[in-house]
Design a protein around this motif. Structure first.
Motif, PDB file in Angstrom:
ATOM      1  N   GLU A   1      36.690  46.786  39.254  1.00 25.17           N
ATOM      2  CA  GLU A   1      37.389  46.678  38.167  1.00 25.17           C
ATOM      3  C   GLU A   1      36.540  46.630  36.898  1.00 25.17           C
ATOM      4  O   GLU A   1      36.634  47.612  35.929  1.00 25.17           O
ATOM      5  CB  GLU A   1      38.389  45.357  37.833  1.00 25.17           C
ATOM      6  N   GLU A   2      35.234  46.250  37.223  1.00 21.93           N
ATOM      7  CA  GLU A   2      34.409  46.088  35.974  1.00 21.93           C
ATOM      8  C   GLU A   2      33.500  47.393  35.861  1.00 21.93           C
ATOM      9  O   GLU A   2      32.869  47.590  34.934  1.00 21.93           O
ATOM     10  CB  GLU A   2      33.371  44.995  36.172  1.00 21.93           C
TER      11      GLU A   2
ATOM     12  N   ASP B   1      44.652  38.345  34.050  1.00 18.73           N
ATOM     13  CA  ASP B   1      43.086  38.691  33.887  1.00 18.73           C
ATOM     14  C   ASP B   1      43.131  39.101  32.526  1.00 18.73           C
ATOM     15  O   ASP B   1      42.189  39.777  32.043  1.00 18.73           O
ATOM     16  CB  ASP B   1      42.993  40.131  34.760  1.00 18.73           C
TER      17      ASP B   1
ATOM     18  N   HIS C   1      40.750  41.272  40.629  1.00 20.84           N
ATOM     19  CA  HIS C   1      39.374  41.656  40.935  1.00 20.84           C
ATOM     20  C   HIS C   1      38.611  40.587  41.214  1.00 20.84           C
ATOM     21  O   HIS C   1      38.400  39.476  40.702  1.00 20.84           O
ATOM     22  CB  HIS C   1      38.814  42.724  39.879  1.00 20.84           C
TER      23      HIS C   1
ATOM     24  N   ASP D   1      36.907  35.556  34.422  1.00 22.85           N
ATOM     25  CA  ASP D   1      37.037  37.212  34.535  1.00 22.85           C
ATOM     26  C   ASP D   1      36.336  37.286  35.713  1.00 22.85           C
ATOM     27  O   ASP D   1      35.167  37.831  35.800  1.00 22.85           O
ATOM     28  CB  ASP D   1      36.468  37.868  33.412  1.00 22.85           C
ATOM     29  N   ASP D   2      37.050  37.530  36.919  1.00 20.19           N
ATOM     30  CA  ASP D   2      38.497  37.179  37.201  1.00 20.19           C
ATOM     31  C   ASP D   2      38.579  36.268  38.460  1.00 20.19           C
ATOM     32  O   ASP D   2      39.636  35.922  38.829  1.00 20.19           O
ATOM     33  CB  ASP D   2      39.169  38.661  37.345  1.00 20.19           C
TER      34      ASP D   2
HETATM   35 MN    MN Z   1      38.887  41.214  34.195  1.00 23.87          MN
END
Ligand code: MN
Ligand code: BES
Ligand code: MN
Length: 462
Positions: A157-158, A184, A85, A124-125
């Motif tokens: 993703e977050e 990740d 991501h 991240d990431d």
């Molecule tokens: Mn991540």
């Protein structure tokens, strides 16, 4: 030229390019950063083109775009799908940062004597995702790519990957692959490599307790009515017993522990309690009796209040009995726990805890299921062989506490297992101020990934 020679010759450029990505504040949760997030996707796409991949494109969604690219060298060869991501968590609180979160700088730390890049998204990431772009570039540009590769890099993703699930359902054919490869998650240490074999799931709930239409004078009503803040606090407190065991009926029905052998490997893995405590500056550790910290975060589920509010929270004082109190409560899930089932169990139990005149609302915010990677497979053996080549020792299969909810969906929808080969450290400050990613870790990742491709293709064909 060998892949290794290519990597060595291009080390500085790889870093410059990563810095370009890190300078873009692709914070997915705030609409204020929508343009930045889009720009970041465009940059990822361009880097995939320059790496030598074909069909690199942005797929718009109702949220942030998904970047896809592929290099098909031979339909008969296996296909690796890389997922990562490009979105990041918000950087605040900004005054806790020692440098601008979106102007990466390199600084040395005890764990990173060769230097680490400080900035939001370093580990991240973006850093971990980008190391795959560079590893694949090195293989393509030196004619050493041994199989087909596809990239799918998302921007949500977050915030729960809401638009990725419909995307993978719609593009099953395009995403057809034999294994999914993801960086990740975390690496144990420089000396002891690990492969993540367990990710926790998540059930995130919003709750509120209301006991009156409006706030009231605490002298006229205090003592004669329930205070919803006290009621809510009591309800939340009762969700765990004195040993931190969760009291929701049926909660542990689907919790199965890994084998004794795996648990032993995890308990014997290097663990520096002080380092673990120092990274967030936590004052003490607490958890289920008889379980190692790795087990408390990796193989046990949790229930935690993430925020609680109600009543008067301004400056000064106000003598009221509030009408309403609210909280956010999340549960990390393991093994075969199903987040919808857990959300239902939570809702029923939580409502039963309140006095009958109280109005209780419980809504599920978002969630995802846990994922466990099978280790008796060609995929896992190839990953372990690549780690062993690169680190000199066999990797430890680790169950980790974090969640990547889409991984369980990959299994369900695409019917493909995922290898979680992380290169960051737990102590790198993910989601925290001063997030960083070691230069050693970045290059180690780039050097290790081609080994996976090589071993995987060899083992598949054997
Ligand atoms: Mn991540
Ligand atoms: N990369 C993390 C998850 C992670 C980190 C797993 C380290 C294992 C080790 C991911 O970006 C993340 O933060 N996930 C969220 C998921 C949520 C937003 C649905 C999490 O775990 O809170
Ligand atoms: Mn994250």
């Amino acid at each position: 030229m060998t892949t290794t020679q290519y990597i060595d010759a291009n080390r500085d450029r790889f870093l410059d390019e990563l810095f370009t990505l890190l300078r873009i504040p692709s914070v997915s949760t705030t609409t204020e950063h929508d343009d930045d997030t889009h720009q970041c996707a465009v940059h990822v796409q361009e880097y995939l083109v320059r790496a030598g991949l074909d069909k690199a494109a942005l797929y718009p969604t109702d949220g942030h775009p998904i970047v896809y690219a592929e290099k098909i060298i031979d339909e008969k060869l296996p296909t690796i799908l890389v997922y990562g991501h490009y979105d990041v968590q918000p950087a605040d609180p900004l005054d806790e940062w020692n440098s601008d979160p979106f102007e990466p700088v390199i600084k040395k730390t005890d764990l990173h004597p060769d230097g680490a890049i400080f900035g939001r998204g370093t580990t991240d990431d973006k850093g971990q995702m980008f190391l795959h772009v560079k590893a694949v570039e090195a293989m393509i540009q030196t004619d050493n790519l041994p199989c087909n590769v596809k990239f799918m890099i998302e921007g949500e993703e977050e915030i729960g990957s809401a638009h990725l699930e419909p995307f993978i359902r719609k593009h099953k054919e395009m995403l057809k692959s034999d294994v999914i490869l993801v960086s990740d998650t975390s690496l144990l240490s420089k000396k002891v490599p690990s492969i993540t074999v367990g990710l926790r799931g998540l059930a995130y709930m919003d709750v509120s307790v209301q006991t009156a239409r409006a706030d009231m004078h605490s002298g006229l009503f205090g003592g004669a009515v329930a205070n919803p803040i006290n009621t809510l606090a009591k309800m939340i407190a009762s969700l765990k017993d004195d040993d931190n065991k969760i009291t929701i009926p049926g909660f542990y029905d689907d919790v199965h522990f890994p084998s004794d052998r795996d648990r032993k490997m995890m308990r014997n893995a290097p663990f520096d309690e002080q380092e673990y405590m120092d990274s967030p500056g936590v004052y003490g550790l607490e958890g289920r009796e008889g379980f190692h910290t790795y087990e408390r975060t990796g193989i046990l589920p949790t229930l935690d209040c993430n925020g609680i509010w109600g009543g008067f929270m301004g400056e000064g004082s106000k003598t009221i009995i509030p009408a309403k109190a609210s909280a956010k409560i999340s549960m990390r899930l393991v093994s075969t726990q199903d987040w919808h089932k857990i959300a239902d169990q939570f809702t029923e139990h939580f409502k039963s805890l309140a006095p009958e005149y109280a109005k209780v609302t419980v809504t599920a915010h978002h969630g995802g299921n846990p994922y466990v990677t099978p280790t008796d497979t060609v995929e896992y053996r190839a990953a372990a062989a690549a780690m062993k080549d690169s680190f000199g020792v066999e990797p430890v299969p680790m169950y980790e506490g974090g969640s990547i909810p889409i991984i369980a969906k990959f299994k369900e929808i695409l019917e493909v297992e995922t290898i979680l080969m992380g290169f960051g450290f737990d102590t790198d400050g993910l989601h925290s101020p001063n997030e960083h990613f070691g230069l050693w870790n970045f290059y180690k990742g780039i050097e290790t990934v081609p080994g996976f491709y090589k071993h995987y293709v060899a083992m598949k064909q054997a």
